[in-house]
Design a protein around this motif. Structure first.
Motif, short mmCIF file in Angstrom:
data_model
loop_
_atom_site.label_atom_id
_atom_site.label_comp_id
_atom_site.label_asym_id
_atom_site.label_seq_id
_atom_site.Cartn_x
_atom_site.Cartn_y
_atom_site.Cartn_z
N GLY A 418 -6.20 -19.12 -28.11
CA GLY A 418 -4.90 -19.08 -28.78
C GLY A 418 -3.92 -18.19 -28.05
O GLY A 418 -2.72 -18.51 -27.97
N TRP A 419 -4.41 -17.06 -27.51
CA TRP A 419 -3.52 -16.22 -26.72
C TRP A 419 -3.01 -16.98 -25.50
O TRP A 419 -1.82 -16.90 -25.16
CB TRP A 419 -4.22 -14.93 -26.26
N ASP A 420 -3.88 -17.74 -24.85
CA ASP A 420 -3.42 -18.50 -23.68
C ASP A 420 -2.34 -19.51 -24.07
O ASP A 420 -1.39 -19.74 -23.30
CB ASP A 420 -4.61 -19.22 -23.03
N ARG A 421 -2.46 -20.10 -25.25
CA ARG A 421 -1.41 -21.03 -25.70
C ARG A 421 -0.10 -20.29 -25.93
O ARG A 421 0.98 -20.77 -25.54
CB ARG A 421 -1.86 -21.74 -26.98
N LEU A 422 -0.17 -19.12 -26.58
CA LEU A 422 1.03 -18.33 -26.81
C LEU A 422 1.64 -17.85 -25.49
O LEU A 422 2.86 -17.89 -25.31
CB LEU A 422 0.71 -17.14 -27.70
N ASP A 423 0.78 -17.42 -24.57
CA ASP A 423 1.24 -16.97 -23.26
C ASP A 423 2.01 -18.10 -22.55
O ASP A 423 3.10 -17.88 -22.02
CB ASP A 423 0.02 -16.54 -22.45
N SER A 424 1.45 -19.29 -22.57
CA SER A 424 2.12 -20.43 -21.92
C SER A 424 3.45 -20.74 -22.60
O SER A 424 4.45 -21.06 -21.93
CB SER A 424 1.22 -21.67 -21.97
N TYR A 425 3.48 -20.64 -23.92
CA TYR A 425 4.71 -20.92 -24.66
C TYR A 425 5.80 -19.91 -24.31
O TYR A 425 6.96 -20.29 -24.06
CB TYR A 425 4.43 -20.90 -26.15
N GLU A 426 5.45 -18.62 -24.27
CA GLU A 426 6.44 -17.60 -23.92
C GLU A 426 6.96 -17.79 -22.50
O GLU A 426 8.14 -17.59 -22.23
CB GLU A 426 5.84 -16.21 -24.10
N ARG A 427 6.08 -18.16 -21.60
CA ARG A 427 6.50 -18.41 -20.22
C ARG A 427 7.45 -19.61 -20.16
O ARG A 427 8.41 -19.62 -19.37
CB ARG A 427 5.29 -18.63 -19.32
N SER A 428 7.21 -20.61 -20.99
CA SER A 428 8.10 -21.78 -20.99
C SER A 428 9.48 -21.42 -21.52
O SER A 428 10.48 -22.00 -21.09
CB SER A 428 7.49 -22.91 -21.83
N LEU A 429 9.55 -20.44 -22.44
CA LEU A 429 10.86 -19.98 -22.93
C LEU A 429 11.64 -19.28 -21.83
O LEU A 429 12.87 -19.38 -21.75
CB LEU A 429 10.67 -19.01 -24.11
N GLY A 430 10.94 -18.53 -20.97
CA GLY A 430 11.62 -17.79 -19.92
C GLY A 430 12.00 -18.62 -18.71
O GLY A 430 12.95 -18.29 -18.00
#
Length: 454
Positions: A418-430
């Motif tokens: 789940g952290w990896d999913r959140l990490d990918s999502y935050e990177r997509s925002l940036g």
């Protein structure tokens, strides 16, 4: 003596807890570790305590991520041990528990006016600019010309630097829009840092100090009257190359001419001891009173009876962090740590509590750099493994039983995938803004993204 493989819980998924988990799995080929955190994300201090303009330090996450990929280490986020799960209840599933819960609250300054409006703890401001999901996410830097930062450790430097930099300077970092708006609306022109002792007793590192002067919009000014040294100062500088470098930088700044221009200023005042924060409950902070100190030759200082009143509209207290007590465990209210001997947590009568250990700042207090937690964890793990033969084996030993217990409580647990999913999502925002990431700030949103199917 049990022949069963050890089952260990580590409470706190910051650097201290992850290092302890890593050392355990390297020193015992059969041990399995479950790593708990009350936040839905791992990495603790690195994610929520390091200034956003310090990407070099945040790169430690790369190494910590490799550790957590170990299949013998499992992450349970959104679980607060002592509240959601009692310590004795946890012991039903683990042979031993290591507490690595850190220190993220402010120590009190204990001077008059300490708790006036706009007298802030540095930890609260850090939690704001790092967007901690459980802390206040509103701040006001408008209608203030000058502010004071009390304390000259690395946290004090971070706070002063973030207060002095413009919002647009930080748009390359992970800060979310609400943090940018607050910094962009700041009217601060002068940040005054105060140290009770002399420059040779400063606690920051040369790298951190030099970073104060990197912004083209900020000028660092050192008050020359505080640049005093005594015999103890000379001995300290002779014994530390790092301290010598700090003093050299400060000396250069004290001698250089002020530069004209519409920039902000960070003023460093040594040998100025804050004795009172001025103001009232309606207006808030209106000033700071300090007493000029003098060195006594042995590394200490004494008051001179000479006082100065500084016109500031806010005060940030960066005088140290403290740990918080954990339900069902003893707590040393003087040292503000779990009472322990080399990592073995001690009961009220001073005897070790079987199967209960501590590492990191909750073990030794908030001193040292992140890397120091490795040796700290090594000591604790060595003592746990030495005690292994005497530990009572937990009656429930499977990860399936642990997960079932947590789910039965209705806890919205997150895992490392789940952290990896959140990490990918935050990177997509940036990515559209050429930024490494933009943080998600809501606990509910973070949990929802982490829990989504991959």
């Amino acid at each position: 003596m049990s022949s069963l493989p050890l089952r260990i819980a580590v409470v706190g998924a910051g650097p201290a807890g992850i290092y302890a988990s890593d050392i355990l799995t390297k020193q015992d080929d059969d041990v399995t570790v479950d790593l708990y955190d009350r936040l839905p994300t791992p990495y603790g201090l690195i994610r929520y305590g390091v200034a956003p303009d310090h990407p070099r330090i945040k790169q430690i996450i790369v190494a910590l991520h490799r550790v957590m990929e170990n299949p013998r280490i499992q992450f349970f986020g959104n679980v607060q041990v002592g509240v959601d799960v009692k310590v004795d209840e946890l012991r039903q599933f683990y042979d031993a528990v290591i507490f690595a819960t850190g220190a993220e609250r402010d120590r009190d300054l204990q001077i008059p006016g300490d708790h006036l409006p706009r007298s802030y703890g540095a930890a609260d401001f850090v939690a704001f600019y790092d967007s901690h999901p459980d802390r206040e996410q509103t701040w006001d830097l408008s209608d203030q010309r000058a502010v004071a930062v009390i304390g000259v450790g690395n946290v004090g430097l971070d706070v002063a630097r973030l207060l002095a930099r413009t919002g647009d300077e930080l748009l390359y970092t992970e800060i979310p829009p609400h943090v940018h708006r607050v910094l962009a609306d700041s009217t601060i022109t002068d940040v005054h840092m105060f140290a009770r002792r002399g420059p040779a007793q400063a606690k920051f590192t040369p790298v951190e100090l030099r970073e104060l002067d990197h912004s083209p919009n900020v000028q660092c000014v050192v008050a020359p009257e505080g640049m005093e040294f005594d015999e103890a100062s000379e001995r300290e500088m002779a014994g530390s190359k790092s301290l010598r470098m700090v003093v050299d930088v400060l000396s250069d700044w004290a001698m250089r001419d002020a530069q004209p221009g519409p920039h902000r200023r960070i003023h460093l005042h040594f040998l100025e001891n804050p004795v009172e924060i001025l103001g009232d409950e309606q207006t808030g902070v209106t000033g700071l009173r300090t007493e000029h100190m003098e060195l006594t030759g042995d590394g200490n200082v004494r008051g001179t009876g000479e006082f100065t009143t500084w016109d500031v509209q806010a005060v940030y207290r960066a005088v140290g962090y403290r740990s918080e007590a954990i339900d069902d465990l003893p707590f040393d209210t003087a040292k503000l740590v779990l009472p322990n001997e080399a990592g073995r947590v001690l009961d009220l009568d001073g005897t070790p509590m079987p199967g209960i250990y501590a590492t990191g700042w909750v073990k030794r207090g908030p001193v040292g750099l992140i890397g120091h937690t490795k040796s700290d964890a090594s000591e604790t793990v060595a003592n746990l493994l030495a005690d292994a033969a005497t530990l009572a084996p937990a009656p429930h030993r499977s990860r399936e039983e642990v997960r079932a217990m947590l789910l039965a409580k209705g806890l919205p647990i997150t895992d490392f995938a789940g952290w990896d999913r959140l990490d990918s999502y935050e990177r997509s925002l940036g990515e559209p803004e050429s930024r490494e990431r933009i943080k998600v700030t809501s606990r509910a949103e973070m949990t929802g993204i982490a829990a989504a199917s991959s």
